[in-house]
Design a protein around this motif. Structure first.
Motif, PDB file in Angstrom:
ATOM      1  N   SER A 475     -34.973  -6.674   9.320  1.00 20.27           N
ATOM      2  CA  SER A 475     -35.672  -6.851   8.034  1.00 20.27           C
ATOM      3  C   SER A 475     -37.018  -6.141   8.054  1.00 20.27           C
ATOM      4  O   SER A 475     -37.417  -5.501   7.072  1.00 20.27           O
ATOM      5  CB  SER A 475     -35.881  -8.342   7.747  1.00 20.27           C
ATOM      6  OG  SER A 475     -34.646  -9.008   7.589  1.00 20.27           O
ATOM      7  N   GLU A 476     -37.734  -6.230   9.168  1.00 18.48           N
ATOM      8  CA  GLU A 476     -39.033  -5.569   9.293  1.00 18.48           C
ATOM      9  C   GLU A 476     -38.912  -4.052   9.178  1.00 18.48           C
ATOM     10  O   GLU A 476     -39.838  -3.380   8.719  1.00 18.48           O
ATOM     11  CB  GLU A 476     -39.676  -5.948  10.625  1.00 18.48           C
ATOM     12  CG  GLU A 476     -40.122  -7.406  10.695  1.00 18.48           C
ATOM     13  CD  GLU A 476     -40.587  -7.791  12.095  1.00 18.48           C
ATOM     14  OE1 GLU A 476     -40.609  -6.881  12.972  1.00 18.48           O
ATOM     15  OE2 GLU A 476     -40.904  -8.968  12.318  1.00 18.48           O
ATOM     16  N   ARG A 477     -37.766  -3.538   9.584  1.00 23.08           N
ATOM     17  CA  ARG A 477     -37.545  -2.088   9.539  1.00 23.08           C
ATOM     18  C   ARG A 477     -36.776  -1.656   8.291  1.00 23.08           C
ATOM     19  O   ARG A 477     -36.225  -0.558   8.236  1.00 23.08           O
ATOM     20  CB  ARG A 477     -36.831  -1.639  10.812  1.00 23.08           C
ATOM     21  CG  ARG A 477     -37.837  -1.425  11.942  1.00 23.08           C
ATOM     22  CD  ARG A 477     -37.257  -1.725  13.299  1.00 23.08           C
ATOM     23  NE  ARG A 477     -38.350  -1.666  14.284  1.00 23.08           N
ATOM     24  CZ  ARG A 477     -39.233  -2.672  14.467  1.00 23.08           C
ATOM     25  NH1 ARG A 477     -39.156  -3.776  13.723  1.00 23.08           N
ATOM     26  NH2 ARG A 477     -40.197  -2.554  15.382  1.00 23.08           N
ATOM     27  N   LYS A 478     -36.742  -2.540   7.298  1.00 19.96           N
ATOM     28  CA  LYS A 478     -36.153  -2.254   5.994  1.00 19.96           C
ATOM     29  C   LYS A 478     -34.672  -1.851   6.078  1.00 19.96           C
ATOM     30  O   LYS A 478     -34.190  -1.033   5.286  1.00 19.96           O
ATOM     31  CB  LYS A 478     -36.932  -1.132   5.285  1.00 19.96           C
ATOM     32  CG  LYS A 478     -38.437  -1.376   5.196  1.00 19.96           C
ATOM     33  CD  LYS A 478     -38.761  -2.677   4.458  1.00 19.96           C
ATOM     34  CE  LYS A 478     -40.270  -2.908   4.353  1.00 19.96           C
ATOM     35  NZ  LYS A 478     -40.601  -4.216   3.705  1.00 19.96           N
ATOM     36  N   VAL A 479     -33.978  -2.432   7.047  1.00 16.62           N
ATOM     37  CA  VAL A 479     -32.532  -2.201   7.158  1.00 16.62           C
ATOM     38  C   VAL A 479     -31.816  -3.238   6.293  1.00 16.62           C
ATOM     39  O   VAL A 479     -32.017  -4.441   6.463  1.00 16.62           O
ATOM     40  CB  VAL A 479     -32.047  -2.325   8.624  1.00 16.62           C
ATOM     41  CG1 VAL A 479     -30.525  -2.199   8.694  1.00 16.62           C
ATOM     42  CG2 VAL A 479     -32.715  -1.266   9.490  1.00 16.62           C
ATOM     43  N   LYS A 480     -31.017  -2.772   5.337  1.00 17.22           N
ATOM     44  CA  LYS A 480     -30.276  -3.685   4.473  1.00 17.22           C
ATOM     45  C   LYS A 480     -29.203  -4.411   5.302  1.00 17.22           C
ATOM     46  O   LYS A 480     -28.510  -3.795   6.108  1.00 17.22           O
ATOM     47  CB  LYS A 480     -29.599  -2.930   3.337  1.00 17.22           C
ATOM     48  CG  LYS A 480     -30.566  -2.317   2.348  1.00 17.22           C
ATOM     49  CD  LYS A 480     -31.252  -3.366   1.491  1.00 17.22           C
ATOM     50  CE  LYS A 480     -30.288  -4.041   0.548  1.00 17.22           C
ATOM     51  NZ  LYS A 480     -30.972  -5.013  -0.341  1.00 17.22           N
ATOM     52  N   GLN A 481     -29.056  -5.710   5.062  1.00 19.63           N
ATOM     53  CA  GLN A 481     -28.075  -6.501   5.805  1.00 19.63           C
ATOM     54  C   GLN A 481     -27.110  -7.171   4.826  1.00 19.63           C
ATOM     55  O   GLN A 481     -27.525  -7.819   3.863  1.00 19.63           O
ATOM     56  CB  GLN A 481     -28.781  -7.554   6.655  1.00 19.63           C
ATOM     57  CG  GLN A 481     -29.702  -6.941   7.714  1.00 19.63           C
ATOM     58  CD  GLN A 481     -30.380  -7.984   8.564  1.00 19.63           C
ATOM     59  OE1 GLN A 481     -29.736  -8.675   9.360  1.00 19.63           O
ATOM     60  NE2 GLN A 481     -31.694  -8.103   8.424  1.00 19.63           N
ATOM     61  N   TYR A 482     -25.817  -6.974   5.102  1.00 17.12           N
ATOM     62  CA  TYR A 482     -24.763  -7.573   4.294  1.00 17.12           C
ATOM     63  C   TYR A 482     -23.918  -8.476   5.191  1.00 17.12           C
ATOM     64  O   TYR A 482     -23.816  -8.248   6.397  1.00 17.12           O
ATOM     65  CB  TYR A 482     -23.876  -6.498   3.661  1.00 17.12           C
ATOM     66  CG  TYR A 482     -24.623  -5.550   2.754  1.00 17.12           C
ATOM     67  CD1 TYR A 482     -24.865  -5.869   1.423  1.00 17.12           C
ATOM     68  CD2 TYR A 482     -25.074  -4.319   3.238  1.00 17.12           C
ATOM     69  CE1 TYR A 482     -25.538  -4.986   0.590  1.00 17.12           C
ATOM     70  CE2 TYR A 482     -25.744  -3.428   2.422  1.00 17.12           C
ATOM     71  CZ  TYR A 482     -25.985  -3.770   1.096  1.00 17.12           C
ATOM     72  OH  TYR A 482     -26.657  -2.905   0.273  1.00 17.12           O
TER      73      TYR A 482
END
Length: 520
Positions: A475-482
């Motif tokens: 989340s801190e590295r702006k990676v989208k998680q599904y």
């Protein structure tokens, strides 16, 4: 009277051959009409490996299974800085059939290269089924070549029933793991070569060097299919046991040939270990798959009884024929002493394999299927040694043998011709833009990764602390998680480990896909 007996014997041979061929046709028909979708662990691991060989310039570069992608680099960066124990998360940050190795800093495929290399020779979408029906053809042809009108009725019956058993066990498990088919076929080939070698060895003859070399090489190659196939080495023992203390030179020569050819055959296996783990002798399998747990022995035995009924039935019938063949022999002649030796050692290998596998932390009945096929093959083919003449020789093939084998090959060709390639599904459209992303998923994650090149990983394989840390890090590295809520209550697992909200945005195979929105 002699003419009547000759006709009766020919009829028995025909019946035995037709029964084996009919069952091969049945297995082939069933397999070509099965689905070949990639899902879960085994099929995905082998399919990705096959793709690596297809895409590589040579077979050596295809041995490197590490995942190279921008997203995987993010996961590996986290792995290099976390202070959590490796066992808490090494499976979590990889798709199915893969895991992270801290020693090399790579995410690797856990399977050895042999099965993937075989699959790579056939087109995607039909490669798995093609390999299955080739395995049936090899097993069937070997047993069909041994049915002979000059053999005793009990020998032909043993060969036929054990051949049926081998086809039955193989067909029952090929779809569970693509390494089962070729491993079972190789078990039958090694058994055939062992019996042929024993048939050639006489106290005053030269060693059949080409056969002994072939047995050693094939045993080494079997490791590239399944490391557990190392127990195939049991087929060496009947050969080595024939030499007594007065024949030390012949014994040593036979052993050195077996060992050196084994090492040659094992080159792909050891090379893949070195490339992927940094050590020739370190297996690519994870700790989860290799650890032993003696406390689970009785639980695993119960599982074998429930889920491996067909294996138990096959072995019980084989044991009955072992007794019958044993009673047909004595230790007075060399040939009959060979038979008893094969019977004892074949069951010794089976017992050893069962004890080892039942003592593992993870046990599935198909793990022992190749060794079951070797036991059935050795018992059935050992009856050939009762005869004084060499009916295993190609020059002694009858017209029945040629007709059987040609028909068996025709079944393979016709079956391969009728394999249909399924249409590929449309790519799921739930992620927009170029932002890095991941789908946390169970078995369906393999489909997303293999068919659509979508980043997936298996969150459920990490501890609670590891899940919390990796979700926060991404989340801190702006990676989208599904989250694909296909199994293991993936949505609940993620929800309990994250700080934010989930909203349903799409679905895949009737399973909901959620997008994670972290708290500000």
């Amino acid at each position: 009277m002699k003419k009547f007996i000759k006709k009766s014997t020919s009829l028995i041979v025909m019946i035995c051959g037709v029964i084996l061929l009919t069952y091969q046709i049945n297995n082939t028909w069933v397999s070509i009409n099965e689905g070949e979708e990639i899902t879960g662990c085994d099929s995905f691991g082998y399919a990705r490996q096959a793709d690596l060989f297809r895409q590589s310039k040579n077979s050596v570069s295809g041995l490197n299974t590490s995942i190279r992608s921008d997203f995987q680099k993010i996961l590996q960066d986290w792995a290099s800085q976390t202070r959590l124990p490796e066992n808490d998360w090494y499976q979590m940050i990889a798709p199915h059939a893969h895991h992270f190795r801290k020693g090399t800093g790579e995410t690797i495929n856990q399977y050895p290269p042999g099965t993937g290399w075989l699959l790579s020779h056939f087109n995607q979408g039909r490669s798995r089924r093609t390999l299955w029906i080739i395995s049936y053809t090899i097993i069937s042809s070997l047993f069909l070549s041994l049915i002979n009108k000059n053999r005793a009725v009990i020998s032909n019956l043993a060969i036929t029933l054990m051949g049926l058993g081998c086809l039955y066990v193989t067909n029952s498990y090929v779809s569970r793991s693509d390494s089962i088919g070729p491993s079972c076929a190789l078990a039958a080939i090694l058994s055939f070569c062992t019996i042929k070698t024993l048939n050639k060895i006489k106290t005053d003859s030269n060693l059949p060097l080409y056969l002994i070399s072939l047995i050693g090489t094939l045993t080494g190659l079997s490791l590239s299919l399944r490391p557990g196939n190392i127990v195939f080495i049991i087929c060496w023992l009947p050969i080595l046991s024939l030499y007594d203390s007065t024949e030390i030179k012949r014994l040593l020569k036979a052993f050195l040939i077996l060992l050196s050819s084994f090492l040659v055959g094992g080159i792909p296996f050891f090379a893949a270990n070195q490339i992927n783990t940094g050590s020739f002798i370190s297996t690519t399998y994870s700790y989860l798959d290799t650890q032993f747990a003696l406390g689970k022995f009785f639980e695993n035995t119960s599982r074998l009884y429930i889920d491996g009924t067909l294996i138990i039935i096959s072995l019980l019938i084989t044991f009955l024929f072992t007794i019958i063949i044993w009673r047909q022999t004595s230790s007075d002649s060399l040939n009959q002493a060979k038979v008893r030796l094969v019977l004892i050692l074949s069951w010794s290998g089976m017992l050893f394999m069962a004890l080892v596998m039942l003592s593992k932390a993870i046990f599935i009945p198909y793990y022992i299927a190749p060794q079951v096929v070797m036991t059935l093959s050795l018992v059935g083919m050992s009856s050939c040694l009762i005869d004084q003449q060499d009916y295993i020789n190609f020059r002694n093939f009858s017209k029945h043998n040629f007709a059987f084998i040609i028909t068996s090959l025709a079944v393979l060709l016709l079956g391969g011709f009728h394999i249909q390639v399924p249409a590929l599904e449309a790519r799921p459209d739930f992620h927009k833009g170029r932002q890095e992303y991941v789908v946390w998923a169970g078995g369906l994650g393999s489909k997303l990764y293999y068919y659509h090149s979508i980043n997936t990983a298996k969150l459920n394989f990490g501890t609670t602390k590891a899940r919390e840390e990796i979700i926060s890090y991404l989340s801190e590295r702006k990676v989208k998680q599904y989250i694909l809520d296909d199994e293991f209550s993936m949505k609940n697992i993620f929800d309990q480990s994250s700080k934010g909200s989930l909203r349903e945005i799409s679905s895949y195979r009737n399973k909901p896909i959620y997008e994670f929105v972290p708290d500000d």
